[in-house]
Design a protein around this motif. Structure first.
Motif, PDB file in Angstrom:
ATOM      1  N   TYR A   1       0.837  -1.190   0.000  1.00 33.40           N
ATOM      2  CA  TYR A   1       0.000   0.000   0.000  1.00 33.40           C
ATOM      3  C   TYR A   1       0.875   1.244   0.000  1.00 33.40           C
ATOM      4  O   TYR A   1       1.903   1.295   0.670  1.00 33.40           O
ATOM      5  CB  TYR A   1      -0.929   0.013   1.226  1.00 33.40           C
ATOM      6  CG  TYR A   1      -1.958  -1.071   1.158  1.00 33.40           C
ATOM      7  CD1 TYR A   1      -3.178  -0.865   0.521  1.00 33.40           C
ATOM      8  CD2 TYR A   1      -1.697  -2.326   1.696  1.00 33.40           C
ATOM      9  CE1 TYR A   1      -4.109  -1.872   0.429  1.00 33.40           C
ATOM     10  CE2 TYR A   1      -2.618  -3.343   1.612  1.00 33.40           C
ATOM     11  CZ  TYR A   1      -3.829  -3.112   0.969  1.00 33.40           C
ATOM     12  OH  TYR A   1      -4.745  -4.116   0.883  1.00 33.40           O
ATOM     13  N   SER A   2       0.436   2.247  -0.715  1.00 33.67           N
ATOM     14  CA  SER A   2       1.199   3.494  -0.778  1.00 33.67           C
ATOM     15  C   SER A   2       0.777   4.469   0.307  1.00 33.67           C
ATOM     16  O   SER A   2       1.509   5.389   0.637  1.00 33.67           O
ATOM     17  CB  SER A   2       1.024   4.155  -2.150  1.00 33.67           C
ATOM     18  OG  SER A   2      -0.343   4.438  -2.387  1.00 33.67           O
ATOM     19  N   SER A   3      -0.418   4.270   0.877  1.00 35.53           N
ATOM     20  CA  SER A   3      -0.900   5.136   1.942  1.00 35.53           C
ATOM     21  C   SER A   3      -2.024   4.422   2.681  1.00 35.53           C
ATOM     22  O   SER A   3      -2.530   3.390   2.223  1.00 35.53           O
ATOM     23  CB  SER A   3      -1.436   6.466   1.380  1.00 35.53           C
ATOM     24  OG  SER A   3      -2.644   6.250   0.676  1.00 35.53           O
ATOM     25  N   ARG A   4      -2.403   4.978   3.824  1.00 36.90           N
ATOM     26  CA  ARG A   4      -3.510   4.372   4.576  1.00 36.90           C
ATOM     27  C   ARG A   4      -4.845   4.570   3.859  1.00 36.90           C
ATOM     28  O   ARG A   4      -5.808   3.867   4.135  1.00 36.90           O
ATOM     29  CB  ARG A   4      -3.555   4.951   5.999  1.00 36.90           C
ATOM     30  CG  ARG A   4      -2.317   4.572   6.800  1.00 36.90           C
ATOM     31  CD  ARG A   4      -2.411   4.906   8.271  1.00 36.90           C
ATOM     32  NE  ARG A   4      -1.147   4.587   8.936  1.00 36.90           N
ATOM     33  CZ  ARG A   4      -0.933   4.656  10.233  1.00 36.90           C
ATOM     34  NH1 ARG A   4      -1.914   5.043  11.033  1.00 36.90           N
ATOM     35  NH2 ARG A   4       0.245   4.352  10.749  1.00 36.90           N
ATOM     36  N   LYS A   5      -4.869   5.490   2.927  1.00 40.48           N
ATOM     37  CA  LYS A   5      -6.072   5.672   2.111  1.00 40.48           C
ATOM     38  C   LYS A   5      -6.311   4.441   1.243  1.00 40.48           C
ATOM     39  O   LYS A   5      -7.458   4.068   0.973  1.00 40.48           O
ATOM     40  CB  LYS A   5      -5.922   6.914   1.236  1.00 40.48           C
ATOM     41  CG  LYS A   5      -7.146   7.240   0.381  1.00 40.48           C
ATOM     42  CD  LYS A   5      -8.297   7.717   1.229  1.00 40.48           C
ATOM     43  CE  LYS A   5      -9.475   8.157   0.356  1.00 40.48           C
ATOM     44  NZ  LYS A   5     -10.653   8.543   1.173  1.00 40.48           N
ATOM     45  N   ASP A   6      -5.221   3.793   0.813  1.00 44.24           N
ATOM     46  CA  ASP A   6      -5.363   2.591   0.002  1.00 44.24           C
ATOM     47  C   ASP A   6      -6.034   1.460   0.766  1.00 44.24           C
ATOM     48  O   ASP A   6      -6.697   0.606   0.189  1.00 44.24           O
ATOM     49  CB  ASP A   6      -3.988   2.113  -0.487  1.00 44.24           C
ATOM     50  CG  ASP A   6      -3.512   2.900  -1.699  1.00 44.24           C
ATOM     51  OD1 ASP A   6      -4.294   3.717  -2.199  1.00 44.24           O
ATOM     52  OD2 ASP A   6      -2.366   2.686  -2.129  1.00 44.24           O
ATOM     53  N   ILE A   7      -5.861   1.435   2.090  1.00 46.05           N
ATOM     54  CA  ILE A   7      -6.520   0.410   2.897  1.00 46.05           C
ATOM     55  C   ILE A   7      -8.033   0.592   2.818  1.00 46.05           C
ATOM     56  O   ILE A   7      -8.787  -0.371   2.718  1.00 46.05           O
ATOM     57  CB  ILE A   7      -6.034   0.482   4.354  1.00 46.05           C
ATOM     58  CG1 ILE A   7      -4.521   0.307   4.418  1.00 46.05           C
ATOM     59  CG2 ILE A   7      -6.723  -0.558   5.213  1.00 46.05           C
ATOM     60  CD1 ILE A   7      -3.935   0.481   5.802  1.00 46.05           C
ATOM     61  N   GLU A   8      -8.468   1.849   2.855  1.00 43.23           N
ATOM     62  CA  GLU A   8      -9.889   2.153   2.708  1.00 43.23           C
ATOM     63  C   GLU A   8     -10.411   1.668   1.355  1.00 43.23           C
ATOM     64  O   GLU A   8     -11.477   1.060   1.269  1.00 43.23           O
ATOM     65  CB  GLU A   8     -10.106   3.659   2.851  1.00 43.23           C
ATOM     66  CG  GLU A   8     -11.517   4.119   2.558  1.00 43.23           C
ATOM     67  CD  GLU A   8     -11.640   5.632   2.587  1.00 43.23           C
ATOM     68  OE1 GLU A   8     -12.583   6.147   1.972  1.00 43.23           O
ATOM     69  OE2 GLU A   8     -10.788   6.281   3.223  1.00 43.23           O
ATOM     70  N   GLU A   9      -9.642   1.928   0.292  1.00 43.65           N
ATOM     71  CA  GLU A   9     -10.065   1.501  -1.033  1.00 43.65           C
ATOM     72  C   GLU A   9     -10.131  -0.025  -1.123  1.00 43.65           C
ATOM     73  O   GLU A   9     -11.011  -0.579  -1.775  1.00 43.65           O
ATOM     74  CB  GLU A   9      -9.111   2.048  -2.083  1.00 43.65           C
ATOM     75  CG  GLU A   9      -9.089   3.567  -2.183  1.00 43.65           C
ATOM     76  CD  GLU A   9     -10.472   4.124  -2.483  1.00 43.65           C
ATOM     77  OE1 GLU A   9     -11.201   3.512  -3.291  1.00 43.65           O
ATOM     78  OE2 GLU A   9     -10.838   5.155  -1.883  1.00 43.65           O
ATOM     79  N   GLN A  10      -9.188  -0.712  -0.467  1.00 46.82           N
ATOM     80  CA  GLN A  10      -9.199  -2.164  -0.472  1.00 46.82           C
ATOM     81  C   GLN A  10     -10.455  -2.702   0.224  1.00 46.82           C
ATOM     82  O   GLN A  10     -11.061  -3.669  -0.213  1.00 46.82           O
ATOM     83  CB  GLN A  10      -7.938  -2.700   0.220  1.00 46.82           C
ATOM     84  CG  GLN A  10      -7.672  -4.177   0.004  1.00 46.82           C
ATOM     85  CD  GLN A  10      -8.431  -5.041   0.999  1.00 46.82           C
ATOM     86  OE1 GLN A  10      -8.970  -4.548   1.985  1.00 46.82           O
ATOM     87  NE2 GLN A  10      -8.478  -6.318   0.717  1.00 46.82           N
TER      88      GLN A  10
END
Length: 556
Positions: A503-512
């Motif tokens: 992941y490039s950022s914690r925002k990507d966790i949300e998208e996942q």
């Protein structure tokens, strides 16, 4: 069943909210027991029965003819904390052996026994104090079990908010104790204080019955080889039935993370003992000491100086009805905790605690300086300034250090030693709780309001410890938090930018999470991963589950 609402694309079931509210009755018990004693110590009938009185003292003259020695008042207040210290240490093996839910049921029973001991004495102050000691055993064990259960069971997207309800209910319990006390203080005879104490039986009954209808911690279930029940527990908090969860990627992803983490921990020991909490491997010792330090510093903020002895303190600054002042402080504490829940969820853990420590220190300096510069009883303006400073201190505390530390106790430690580390940290809280409760009357007699300068300095120390030692754990699963602490490239002051591999950022966790909810993959061929030290690497994320495939655990 259906989701109650969605956060970051992830469904949240009504069970998530229900378990947080019901388990938080443990916090209500804690708060109610904390809040009642300040006013009880000033009730005429209680003074007449348990204090030292001059000859001929009556109910009408008890307030002026009777008084507690520092030792006696200190023991009545502080023996609760001795019980909670022992209870917090016993809470870990009980919670590990019985499970988080059944442990709470047993601990509620212990608290009820303590209440019965208190209300069945009419002239022996030692029995009342011992009753508080017994109740403390239950309160202490619950203070370790409840935040841990909430953190282990709640979805990561709202873990901070749900765990913070424990502190919210502590403040609610304090406020209700104040309100009941002001309603019963005019009663004739022992019912003035027995009613306040006896009503306390209702709260553990609510908790012990309600918690049996809630799911067990999925992490405890996996650790005890009950993965099927763990999947059902995960499904319930996300508003799914077990059948719906069987083929749904979201609960299965979370279950895989937990299983992977548990298997990794089992590589080092089949069972965890107390000594494992002090091993430096994977920063376990670091986190144990950090948790103990933060819990100690929460007490050293000075909040319980006002909650335990607030009525006496405000009486000394010339307030005619200190009971009313207590209610005002309790209302500020309760109301501002709602803001604390929002702040901890929106802005993470580190910066609210740092800024909160500075804010609290500032107003304690004002409180202490005003009380030292002039005699409050002779200067009404100084007394009012001290009340305002106390309220503004409580405002900052309720929005930062009060909920924040309990959240961190649930999410900082690895699964294998979490119960024991949480117990050690909570026990540290109760050690300082006892020391402050017992020695405060002596200290006030010696240095009066200059006591506030001591607490102000401790708040600044707390801000320092948070900046240099605490990692930012918001928005991460408990398994990812464990990975972050053992990543050598991550430092506390850069931890807010740390993300799991892939992941490039914690925002990507949300998208996942949104992709998993939509039954779609979230697997770009390559992701640029920025580590906490600013370096980057390329990793393939095809088919990976965060914290499972490609996790640092599997590379260890």
């Amino acid at each position: 069943m259906g989701a109650l609402f969605h956060i970051e694309g992830v469904p949240i079931g009504i069970t998530s909210v229900a378990l947080a509210l019901i388990a938080s009755m443990g916090g209500f018990i804690f708060g109610y027991d904390t809040g009642q004693i300040s006013d009880i110590l000033l009730m005429p009938d209680f003074l007449l029965r348990f204090a030292d009185c001059s000859s001929g003292a009556t109910l009408e003259t008890a307030s002026s003819a009777c008084s507690f020695t520092d030792v006696r008042s200190g023991l009545i207040v502080a023996l609760l904390s001795i019980g909670t210290l022992a209870g917090a240490l016993m809470g870990a093996p009980v919670a590990d052996f019985l499970g988080r839910r059944y442990a709470m049921v047993v601990e509620c029973g212990v608290f009820i026994i303590g209440v019965i001991v208190q209300i069945t004495t009419t002239h022996v102050w030692q029995q009342f104090a011992v009753g508080r000691l017994i109740s403390g055993l239950g309160v202490g064990a619950l203070s370790a079990a409840v935040p841990m259960y909430q953190a282990e069971t709640a979805p990561a997207q709202i873990r901070g908010s749900l765990t913070a309800t424990y502190q919210l209910f502590i403040t609610f319990g304090i406020l209700i104790a104040y309100c009941i006390s002001i309603g019963t203080r005019s009663y004739n005879g022992p019912s003035s204080w027995q009613t306040v104490v006896g009503i306390g039986i209702a709260w553990p009954v609510i908790l012990s019955v309600g918690i049996l209808f809630m799911p067990e911690s999925p992490r405890w279930l996996v650790f005890h080889d009950k993965s099927d029940k763990a999947l059902r527990s995960i499904a319930l908090v996300h508003g799914m039935t077990r059948e719906e969860a069987q083929d749904h990627p979201l609960p299965n992803k979370y279950l895989a993370e937990i299983q992977n983490n548990v298997e990794f921990e089992r590589q080092f020991a089949a069972e965890s003992g107390w000594l494992d909490c002090f091993r430096p491997h994977n920063k376990v010792l670091y986190r144990t000491l950090l948790g103990m330090s933060l819990q100690s510093l929460q007490q050293l903020t000075g909040a319980n100086y006002f909650f335990y002895y607030g009525a006496t303190v405000f009486q000394s600054v010339g307030i005619s009805d200190s009971f009313v002042t207590q209610i005002i402080l309790g209302a500020v504490n309760f109301g501002c905790t709602f803001g604390g829940i929002f702040i901890m969820e929106k802005f993470g853990r580190r910066w609210p605690l740092i800024l909160g420590g500075i804010w609290q220190s500032m107003w304690l300096f004002v409180f202490a300086a005003a009380g030292t510069a002039k005699v409050p009883q002779d200067n009404p303006g100084i007394g009012k300034l001290m009340i305002v400073a106390a309220c503004l201190f409580i405002l900052g505390y309720a929005m930062t250090w009060a909920p924040g530390i309990w959240i961190l106790i649930g999410e900082t430690f690895p699964t294998r030693t979490r119960a024991k580390q949480a117990s050690l940290a909570t026990a540290s809280n109760w050690v300082w709780n006892f020391l402050l409760a017992f020695f405060t009357p002596f200290i006030i007699n010696a240095i009066d309001f200059r006591y506030g300068f001591v607490f102000a300095s401790c708040n600044l120390l707390g801000a320092f410890v948070v900046y240099f030692f605490l990692y930012e754990s918001s928005d991460l699963s408990l398994e990812a938090v464990d990975m972050m602490y053992i990543d050598p490239a991550c430092k506390p002051w850069t931890s807010g930018r740390w993300t799991p591999a892939g992941y490039s950022s914690r925002k990507d966790i949300e998208e996942q999470g949104k992709a998993a909810q939509a039954h779609k993959g979230f697997a770009p061929e390559e992701n640029r991963v920025e580590h906490a030290n600013g370096t980057e690497k390329t990793t393939t994320n095809e088919g990976k589950i965060p914290g499972v495939n490609g996790s640092p655990h599997l590379k260890a």
